[in-house]
Write a protein that holds these residues in place. Structure first.
Motif, PDB file in Angstrom:
ATOM      1  N   LEU A 193       0.838  -1.204   0.000  1.00  0.00           N
ATOM      2  CA  LEU A 193       0.000   0.000   0.000  1.00  0.00           C
ATOM      3  C   LEU A 193       0.874   1.256   0.000  1.00  0.00           C
ATOM      4  CD1 LEU A 193      -2.846   1.187   0.072  1.00  0.00           C
ATOM      5  CD2 LEU A 193      -2.741   1.053   2.567  1.00  0.00           C
ATOM      6  N   GLU A 194       1.923   1.225   0.788  1.00  0.00           N
ATOM      7  CA  GLU A 194       2.827   2.364   0.877  1.00  0.00           C
ATOM      8  C   GLU A 194       3.578   2.599  -0.438  1.00  0.00           C
ATOM      9  OE1 GLU A 194       6.724   3.047   3.492  1.00  0.00           O
ATOM     10  OE2 GLU A 194       4.919   2.617   4.662  1.00  0.00           O
ATOM     11  N   ARG A 195       3.916   1.530  -1.140  1.00  0.00           N
ATOM     12  CA  ARG A 195       4.725   1.626  -2.359  1.00  0.00           C
ATOM     13  C   ARG A 195       3.898   1.698  -3.645  1.00  0.00           C
ATOM     14  NH1 ARG A 195      10.004  -0.286  -1.319  1.00  0.00           N
ATOM     15  NH2 ARG A 195      10.179  -1.119   0.776  1.00  0.00           N
ATOM     16  N   GLU A 196       2.596   1.418  -3.568  1.00  0.00           N
ATOM     17  CA  GLU A 196       1.835   1.233  -4.798  1.00  0.00           C
ATOM     18  C   GLU A 196       1.823   2.469  -5.670  1.00  0.00           C
ATOM     19  OE1 GLU A 196      -2.824   1.853  -3.413  1.00  0.00           O
ATOM     20  OE2 GLU A 196      -2.172  -0.102  -4.065  1.00  0.00           O
ATOM     21  N   PRO A 197       1.808   2.274  -6.981  1.00  0.00           N
ATOM     22  CA  PRO A 197       1.930   0.989  -7.671  1.00  0.00           C
ATOM     23  C   PRO A 197       3.372   0.502  -7.617  1.00  0.00           C
ATOM     24  CG  PRO A 197       1.861   2.744  -9.284  1.00  0.00           C
ATOM     25  CD  PRO A 197       1.691   3.382  -7.924  1.00  0.00           C
ATOM     26  N   THR A 198       3.548  -0.801  -7.533  1.00  0.00           N
ATOM     27  CA  THR A 198       4.883  -1.360  -7.400  1.00  0.00           C
ATOM     28  C   THR A 198       5.058  -2.578  -8.297  1.00  0.00           C
ATOM     29  OG1 THR A 198       6.564  -2.041  -5.782  1.00  0.00           O
ATOM     30  CG2 THR A 198       4.310  -2.818  -5.408  1.00  0.00           C
ATOM     31  N   LYS A 199       6.278  -3.104  -8.315  1.00  0.00           N
ATOM     32  CA  LYS A 199       6.619  -4.247  -9.162  1.00  0.00           C
ATOM     33  C   LYS A 199       7.203  -5.368  -8.303  1.00  0.00           C
ATOM     34  CE  LYS A 199       8.454  -1.044 -12.565  1.00  0.00           C
ATOM     35  NZ  LYS A 199       9.625  -0.737 -13.357  1.00  0.00           N
ATOM     36  N   ARG A 219      -3.314  -6.709  -9.928  1.00  0.00           N
ATOM     37  CA  ARG A 219      -2.417  -6.049 -10.880  1.00  0.00           C
ATOM     38  C   ARG A 219      -3.260  -5.144 -11.767  1.00  0.00           C
ATOM     39  NH1 ARG A 219       2.826  -8.010 -10.877  1.00  0.00           N
ATOM     40  NH2 ARG A 219       3.029  -9.911  -9.642  1.00  0.00           N
ATOM     41  N   ASP A 220      -2.793  -3.904 -11.918  1.00  0.00           N
ATOM     42  CA  ASP A 220      -3.543  -2.949 -12.729  1.00  0.00           C
ATOM     43  C   ASP A 220      -3.289  -3.208 -14.216  1.00  0.00           C
ATOM     44  OD1 ASP A 220      -1.063  -1.774 -13.336  1.00  0.00           O
ATOM     45  OD2 ASP A 220      -1.369  -0.072 -11.984  1.00  0.00           O
ATOM     46  N   ASP A 221      -3.782  -2.339 -15.073  1.00  0.00           N
ATOM     47  CA  ASP A 221      -3.659  -2.519 -16.520  1.00  0.00           C
ATOM     48  C   ASP A 221      -2.209  -2.529 -16.994  1.00  0.00           C
ATOM     49  OD1 ASP A 221      -6.393  -2.681 -16.738  1.00  0.00           O
ATOM     50  OD2 ASP A 221      -6.639  -0.569 -17.285  1.00  0.00           O
ATOM     51  N   LEU A 233       1.145  -3.509 -12.697  1.00  0.00           N
ATOM     52  CA  LEU A 233       1.723  -3.053 -11.434  1.00  0.00           C
ATOM     53  C   LEU A 233       0.859  -3.541 -10.281  1.00  0.00           C
ATOM     54  CD1 LEU A 233       2.721   0.555 -12.502  1.00  0.00           C
ATOM     55  CD2 LEU A 233       4.211  -1.451 -12.283  1.00  0.00           C
ATOM     56  N   ILE A 234       1.502  -3.814  -9.165  1.00  0.00           N
ATOM     57  CA  ILE A 234       0.831  -4.398  -8.000  1.00  0.00           C
ATOM     58  C   ILE A 234       0.209  -3.300  -7.156  1.00  0.00           C
ATOM     59  CG2 ILE A 234       1.186  -5.786  -5.920  1.00  0.00           C
ATOM     60  CD1 ILE A 234       3.711  -6.935  -7.469  1.00  0.00           C
ATOM     61  N   ARG A 235      -1.056  -3.519  -6.787  1.00  0.00           N
ATOM     62  CA  ARG A 235      -1.811  -2.570  -5.953  1.00  0.00           C
ATOM     63  C   ARG A 235      -2.605  -3.345  -4.905  1.00  0.00           C
ATOM     64  NH1 ARG A 235      -2.305   2.578  -8.064  1.00  0.00           N
ATOM     65  NH2 ARG A 235      -1.543   2.841 -10.175  1.00  0.00           N
ATOM     66  N   VAL A 236      -2.987  -2.669  -3.851  1.00  0.00           N
ATOM     67  CA  VAL A 236      -3.816  -3.259  -2.802  1.00  0.00           C
ATOM     68  C   VAL A 236      -5.277  -3.135  -3.232  1.00  0.00           C
ATOM     69  CG1 VAL A 236      -4.504  -3.109  -0.373  1.00  0.00           C
ATOM     70  CG2 VAL A 236      -2.118  -2.740  -1.016  1.00  0.00           C
ATOM     71  N   SER A 237      -6.014  -4.236  -3.111  1.00  0.00           N
ATOM     72  CA  SER A 237      -7.431  -4.238  -3.491  1.00  0.00           C
ATOM     73  C   SER A 237      -8.250  -3.491  -2.435  1.00  0.00           C
ATOM     74  CB  SER A 237      -7.928  -5.683  -3.597  1.00  0.00           C
ATOM     75  OG  SER A 237      -7.984  -6.270  -2.316  1.00  0.00           O
ATOM     76  N   PRO A 238      -9.483  -3.128  -2.771  1.00  0.00           N
ATOM     77  CA  PRO A 238     -10.341  -2.509  -1.751  1.00  0.00           C
ATOM     78  C   PRO A 238     -10.489  -3.393  -0.514  1.00  0.00           C
ATOM     79  CG  PRO A 238     -11.314  -2.241  -3.920  1.00  0.00           C
ATOM     80  CD  PRO A 238     -10.131  -3.163  -4.082  1.00  0.00           C
TER      81      PRO A 238
END
Length: 158
Positions: A15-21, A51-53, A56-61
């Motif tokens: 969450l802190e780094r998003e978007p990340t790899k 993973r977004d479009d 990249l890695i993101r936290v889901s709701p």
């Protein structure tokens, strides 16, 4: 599913780094490879990241709700597209599971829409991944809720 302290900490790190790899997380988590990162994400954080479009890695709701402590204590899920309709059409956890076609007809009755069977299948796979639905192997795949509908905390989506 309850998260270990390590998993919760790593989710907060994402969450802190998003978007990340994978490579960024590999370095931050002192892992051997990006494959190890992927393995951890899939086994420990499955419903809590995506993973977004751009991959990249993101936290889901659901992950954000878990980290913030929001919710009723049951699973927190965010619906998109047809998932809400499929969720409402699924039989409860104590009843016989239903086939994809039965669930499709339930969605049609509830919404007066005519969804594609592939859209219903896709929504079912997503709900299984989010751990609110279970696949029951039979001659044809069947599905039902894995938790009572009343225990699911439905998150608002943008």
């Amino acid at each position: 599913m309850p998260l270990s302290e390590t998993a919760r900490s790593r989710l907060a790190d994402i969450l802190e780094r998003e978007p990340t790899k994978n490579s960024e997380l590999q370095a931050a988590w002192d892992m051997e490879s990006g494959s190890d990162v992927h393995q951890f994400l899939e086994t420990e954080l499955g419903p809590y990241y995506y993973r977004d479009d751009d991959s990249l890695i993101r936290v889901s709701p659901e992950g954000k709700a878990l980290l913030s402590g929001d919710g009723t204590g049951g699973p927190a899920i965010a619906f998109s597209g047809i998932e809400q309709d499929v969720f409402e059409a699924l039989p409860g956890p104590e009843t016989d599971p239903a086939s994809v076609v039965s669930i499709l007809h339930g969605v049609e009755e509830q919404t007066n829409l005519d969804p594609e069977v592939d859209a219903v299948r896709s929504a079912l796979r997503t709900l299984v991944r989010k751990e609110v639905c279970e696949k029951v192997p039979r001659t044809v795949p069947t599905y039902r809720l894995s938790v009572p509908r009343s225990e699911v905390d439905v998150l608002e989506t943008d």
